[in-house]
Write a protein that holds these residues in place. Structure first.
Motif, PDB file in Angstrom:
ATOM      1  N   PHE A  82      23.223 -52.013  37.339  1.00  0.00           N
ATOM      2  CA  PHE A  82      24.224 -52.350  36.728  1.00  0.00           C
ATOM      3  C   PHE A  82      23.704 -50.374  35.549  1.00  0.00           C
ATOM      4  CE2 PHE A  82      24.125 -56.529  36.613  1.00  0.00           C
ATOM      5  CZ  PHE A  82      24.994 -56.601  37.277  1.00  0.00           C
ATOM      6  N   SER A  83      24.354 -49.262  36.366  1.00  0.00           N
ATOM      7  CA  SER A  83      23.615 -47.992  36.356  1.00  0.00           C
ATOM      8  C   SER A  83      24.899 -46.708  36.045  1.00  0.00           C
ATOM      9  CB  SER A  83      22.780 -48.168  36.423  1.00  0.00           C
ATOM     10  OG  SER A  83      22.400 -45.862  35.825  1.00  0.00           O
ATOM     11  N   SER A  84      25.416 -45.972  35.592  1.00  0.00           N
ATOM     12  CA  SER A  84      26.274 -44.876  36.199  1.00  0.00           C
ATOM     13  C   SER A  84      25.715 -43.812  36.496  1.00  0.00           C
ATOM     14  CB  SER A  84      27.491 -44.390  34.742  1.00  0.00           C
ATOM     15  OG  SER A  84      26.090 -44.043  33.455  1.00  0.00           O
ATOM     16  N   GLN A  85      24.449 -44.090  36.779  1.00  0.00           N
ATOM     17  CA  GLN A  85      23.566 -42.404  36.945  1.00  0.00           C
ATOM     18  C   GLN A  85      23.446 -42.779  38.858  1.00  0.00           C
ATOM     19  OE1 GLN A  85      21.836 -42.792  33.534  1.00  0.00           O
ATOM     20  NE2 GLN A  85      21.085 -40.725  33.711  1.00  0.00           N
ATOM     21  N   VAL A 129      20.192 -71.954  42.008  1.00  0.00           N
ATOM     22  CA  VAL A 129      20.586 -70.999  42.461  1.00  0.00           C
ATOM     23  C   VAL A 129      21.082 -70.342  40.286  1.00  0.00           C
ATOM     24  CG1 VAL A 129      22.620 -69.985  43.365  1.00  0.00           C
ATOM     25  CG2 VAL A 129      22.156 -71.497  44.494  1.00  0.00           C
ATOM     26  N   ALA A 130      20.565 -69.616  40.334  1.00  0.00           N
ATOM     27  CA  ALA A 130      20.611 -68.526  38.973  1.00  0.00           C
ATOM     28  C   ALA A 130      20.879 -66.597  39.106  1.00  0.00           C
ATOM     29  CB  ALA A 130      19.714 -68.900  38.528  1.00  0.00           C
ATOM     30  N   TYR A 131      21.250 -67.182  38.117  1.00  0.00           N
ATOM     31  CA  TYR A 131      21.567 -65.112  38.003  1.00  0.00           C
ATOM     32  C   TYR A 131      20.914 -65.120  37.057  1.00  0.00           C
ATOM     33  CZ  TYR A 131      23.574 -60.595  37.467  1.00  0.00           C
ATOM     34  OH  TYR A 131      23.561 -59.377  37.832  1.00  0.00           O
ATOM     35  N   GLN A 132      20.080 -63.768  36.226  1.00  0.00           N
ATOM     36  CA  GLN A 132      19.909 -63.333  35.378  1.00  0.00           C
ATOM     37  C   GLN A 132      20.149 -61.363  34.846  1.00  0.00           C
ATOM     38  OE1 GLN A 132      14.967 -64.142  34.712  1.00  0.00           O
ATOM     39  NE2 GLN A 132      15.527 -65.288  36.261  1.00  0.00           N
ATOM     40  N   TYR A 133      20.635 -61.359  33.797  1.00  0.00           N
ATOM     41  CA  TYR A 133      20.785 -60.255  33.692  1.00  0.00           C
ATOM     42  C   TYR A 133      19.659 -59.718  32.326  1.00  0.00           C
ATOM     43  CZ  TYR A 133      23.621 -56.438  30.932  1.00  0.00           C
ATOM     44  OH  TYR A 133      24.888 -55.502  31.416  1.00  0.00           O
ATOM     45  N   GLY A 134      18.855 -58.334  32.615  1.00  0.00           N
ATOM     46  CA  GLY A 134      18.376 -58.034  31.809  1.00  0.00           C
ATOM     47  C   GLY A 134      19.559 -57.188  31.174  1.00  0.00           C
ATOM     48  N   VAL A 135      19.078 -57.431  29.690  1.00  0.00           N
ATOM     49  CA  VAL A 135      20.196 -57.197  28.590  1.00  0.00           C
ATOM     50  C   VAL A 135      18.870 -55.719  27.215  1.00  0.00           C
ATOM     51  CG1 VAL A 135      20.640 -59.652  27.408  1.00  0.00           C
ATOM     52  CG2 VAL A 135      18.795 -59.000  26.990  1.00  0.00           C
ATOM     53  N   ASN A 136      18.139 -55.446  27.840  1.00  0.00           N
ATOM     54  CA  ASN A 136      17.583 -53.996  27.702  1.00  0.00           C
ATOM     55  C   ASN A 136      18.029 -52.952  28.852  1.00  0.00           C
ATOM     56  OD1 ASN A 136      15.657 -55.416  28.373  1.00  0.00           O
ATOM     57  ND2 ASN A 136      13.998 -54.277  27.172  1.00  0.00           N
ATOM     58  N   ALA A 144      19.995 -48.597  32.591  1.00  0.00           N
ATOM     59  CA  ALA A 144      20.450 -48.620  33.740  1.00  0.00           C
ATOM     60  C   ALA A 144      19.598 -50.382  33.220  1.00  0.00           C
ATOM     61  CB  ALA A 144      20.030 -48.077  34.737  1.00  0.00           C
ATOM     62  N   ASN A 145      20.606 -50.945  33.115  1.00  0.00           N
ATOM     63  CA  ASN A 145      20.573 -52.815  33.226  1.00  0.00           C
ATOM     64  C   ASN A 145      20.229 -53.365  34.905  1.00  0.00           C
ATOM     65  OD1 ASN A 145      22.601 -52.065  31.307  1.00  0.00           O
ATOM     66  ND2 ASN A 145      21.344 -53.647  29.997  1.00  0.00           N
ATOM     67  N   TYR A 146      19.075 -54.685  34.878  1.00  0.00           N
ATOM     68  CA  TYR A 146      19.846 -55.020  36.180  1.00  0.00           C
ATOM     69  C   TYR A 146      20.001 -56.770  36.360  1.00  0.00           C
ATOM     70  CZ  TYR A 146      15.267 -57.018  33.826  1.00  0.00           C
ATOM     71  OH  TYR A 146      13.988 -57.549  32.979  1.00  0.00           O
TER      72      TYR A 146
END
Length: 214
Positions: A40-43, A172-179, A201-203
């Motif tokens: 997730f990144s605008s760049q 089945v899982a989802y992980q979001y990197g907060v930093n 960016a966050n992954y």
């Protein structure tokens, strides 16, 4: 990173050995499956790619309809970025994940909802040798190699479902990197001069695994 992985593996194996005698409340799981990682990144307009994950876990009863699970997974996740010639450049990330999740039992021995934190230790991003000097379409002043030194320690939020029978479960899982996954690049003055702006960016990692409980 190799020393850190060896230390975590040793500690986890000692824990498994200590808990194995109490199989009435704790079950050892061996897991393997696939990952699908995106940014997730605008760049950067990153394309998610398939990777793999595998590891060990220990699951036990906690309170009423809740269980706790903790363990360690090894992962190799991938995403791709466009070069200025529109070729895809694949970025590979190897990591170790240590997790602790709470599991709410929806149907005993068959269906649970899981949520919890994950500590992730990342290696540098890897690209093929022939791709290292290719310039990136989203940041034409930078090559693929310039982007490889990412943040080493990440915290993830984990949520998922497990379904199956007592000894075999599908996760089945989802992980979001907060930093900020690219924050380390902001400390590199040479890259900052080339790029002219801070990286952000966050992954997100979608995973599907099969776990066999002993």
């Amino acid at each position: 990173m190799k020393k850190f992985i060896c230390l975590l593996t040793l500690l986890f194996c000692l824990t498994i050995n200590a808990q194995y005698g109490r199989r009435d409340s704790n079950r050892i799981g061996i897991s393997g499956g696939l990952t699908y990682m995106g940014l997730f990144s605008s760049q950067f307009n990153a394309k998610p790619e398939l990777g793999w994950t595998g590891g060990f876990s220990l699951r036990g009863n906690y309170y009423n309809d809740w269980q706790m699970a903790y363990g360690m997974h090894f992962t190799e996740s991938n995403f791709s970025l466009k070069a200025i010639n529109n070729e895809d450049i694949n970025f590979k990330m190897q990591a170790v994940q240590v997790f602790l999740t709470g599991s709410y039992i929806i149907i005993e021995n068959h269906l649970t909802f899981e949520v919890g934190p994950v500590l992730q230790v990342n290696g540098k991003l890897e690209v093929d040798n022939e791709d290292e000097i290719k310039f990136l379409k989203d940041s034409p002043a930078l090559t693929a190699k310039d982007l490889t030194d990412v943040t080493k320690i990440s915290g993830n939020l984990y949520a998922g479902m497990t379904a199956g029978i007592k000894n075999v479960r599908l996760h089945v899982a989802y992980q979001y990197g907060v930093n900020n996954f690219l924050n380390k690049l902001n400390k590199n003055k040479e890259i900052q001069v080339l790029n002219g702006e801070n990286f952000k960016a966050n992954y997100g990692i979608l995973s599907g695994m099969i776990t066999f409980y002993l």
